[in-house]
Design an enzyme around this catalytic site. Structure first.
Site, mmCIF file in Angstrom:
data_model
loop_
_atom_site.group_PDB
_atom_site.id
_atom_site.type_symbol
_atom_site.label_atom_id
_atom_site.label_comp_id
_atom_site.label_asym_id
_atom_site.label_seq_id
_atom_site.Cartn_x
_atom_site.Cartn_y
_atom_site.Cartn_z
ATOM 1 N N LYS A 117 7.037 -90.599 -11.516
ATOM 2 C CA LYS A 117 5.983 -91.299 -11.231
ATOM 3 C C LYS A 117 4.698 -90.892 -12.140
ATOM 4 C CE LYS A 117 3.414 -94.195 -8.518
ATOM 5 N NZ LYS A 117 3.450 -93.939 -7.014
ATOM 6 N N SER A 151 0.620 -92.448 -13.385
ATOM 7 C CA SER A 151 -0.461 -93.299 -13.500
ATOM 8 C C SER A 151 -0.495 -94.398 -14.502
ATOM 9 C CB SER A 151 -2.037 -92.528 -13.272
ATOM 10 O OG SER A 151 -2.022 -91.938 -12.488
ATOM 11 N N THR A 184 -5.360 -93.727 -13.048
ATOM 12 C CA THR A 184 -5.955 -95.215 -13.096
ATOM 13 C C THR A 184 -7.126 -95.418 -12.291
ATOM 14 O OG1 THR A 184 -3.632 -96.136 -13.288
ATOM 15 C CG2 THR A 184 -5.267 -97.700 -12.738
ATOM 16 N N HIS A 205 -4.835 -93.696 -2.214
ATOM 17 C CA HIS A 205 -3.944 -93.378 -1.208
ATOM 18 C C HIS A 205 -4.321 -93.613 0.072
ATOM 19 C CE1 HIS A 205 -1.396 -92.162 -4.673
ATOM 20 N NE2 HIS A 205 -1.670 -90.974 -4.695
#
Length: 269
Positions: A59, A61, A113, A152
């Site tokens: 994973k 950004s 990001t 988050h």
């Protein structure tokens, strides 16, 4: 004989919800086993950029995609994009336009990001401090920072810490571009080839569909790894970040990624 893929994701509810079924063999993995480990998003970005070759599926950004596109191929499934779910810029008090150059602003990593959007939308905010995403709101509340960019779980809990919203960076992005906000994506090391990329993307899509059909199956796994333990916050997190763009980027999702990263479509193939 099963092929083991090293999977490196965040412990956040959207990732644990998405990947629970494939990690635990609850769906057809097409002969793939996944050896998973968890890290903060900026650590994931650094792993993809600086330790090329150690990761299979990771994973990242979307802001980090230009740095890793030569070594990793973007997968069609597993992304976090959407509308109304971007990073939030918060503070303890109103900050005047003339104050931003001196304001200390917490960001969840240079390659995130969130930082990319802050640079695009608040270019005058230049005194940035990179820190673990979960430490930003407490630092702003304690007066160590004038402002912070929350991602988050933090984007759902800041008001309880006495903080106020300065700007929804995702909303500003959508207003400017008309596109969903591309937050994070899943990439596969290019040594595996295009056919394997399609195979892994199918397995991820299958895992998401299972999670959506059986949300109770992943509940304990999600709770165990979540930073924020309140069930309501975990559920909001999943509902915001796991959606149709997670199943497949689609034309709009891909266009948003290209717009944010300034990459050519051919680079991602």
């Amino acid at each position: 004989m099963a092929l083991t893929m090293r999977l490196h994701i965040s412990p956040c509810p959207n990732d644990t919800f998405i990947f629970h079924a494939l990690i635990h063999g609850l769906v057809d993995t097409e002969g793939l086993d996944f050896d998973v480990r968890f890290d903060d998003i900026e650590a994931l970005n650094c792993a993809a950029i600086e330790r090329d070759g150690e990761e299979d599926v990771i994973k990242i950004s979307y802001a980090a995609l230009p740095e890793v596109a030569g070594a990793f191929r973007l997968l069609d499934s597993g992304s976090a994009l959407g509308h109304g779910n971007g990073p939030l810029l918060v503070s303890r008090r109103a900050i005047g336009a003339e104050e931003w150059r001196e304001a200390r602003v917490g960001i969840p990593g240079e390659r995130t990001t969130a930082n990319r959007l802050l640079s695009l939308l608040f270019p005058e905010a230049i005194r940035k401090r990179a820190m673990l995403f979960s430490e930003i709101a407490p630092a702003v509340a304690a007066g160590e920072l004038e402002a912070g960019v929350l991602i988050h779980e933090g984007r759902f809990t800041y008001a309880a810490q006495g903080l106020q919203l300065v700007a929804d960076l995702g909303e500003l992005w959508e207003r400017r571009t008309g596109l969903p906000i591309p937050l994070g994506g899943i990439v596969l090391h290019r040594r595996h080839g295009a056919e394997m990329a399609e195979r892994v993307a199918r397995v991820i899509r299958r895992s998401i569909e299972y999670a959506q059909a059986h949300p109770e199956a992943s509940a304990e796994f999600v709770r165990t790894h979540a930073q924020e333990l309140e069930a309501e916050v975990r559920q909001k997190h999943i509902s915001y970040f796991v959606n149709d763009y997670s199943l497949s980027l689609g034309a709009a999702g891909l266009e948003a990624v290209l717009r944010l990263t300034a990459l050519d479509r051919s680079v991602l193939l």
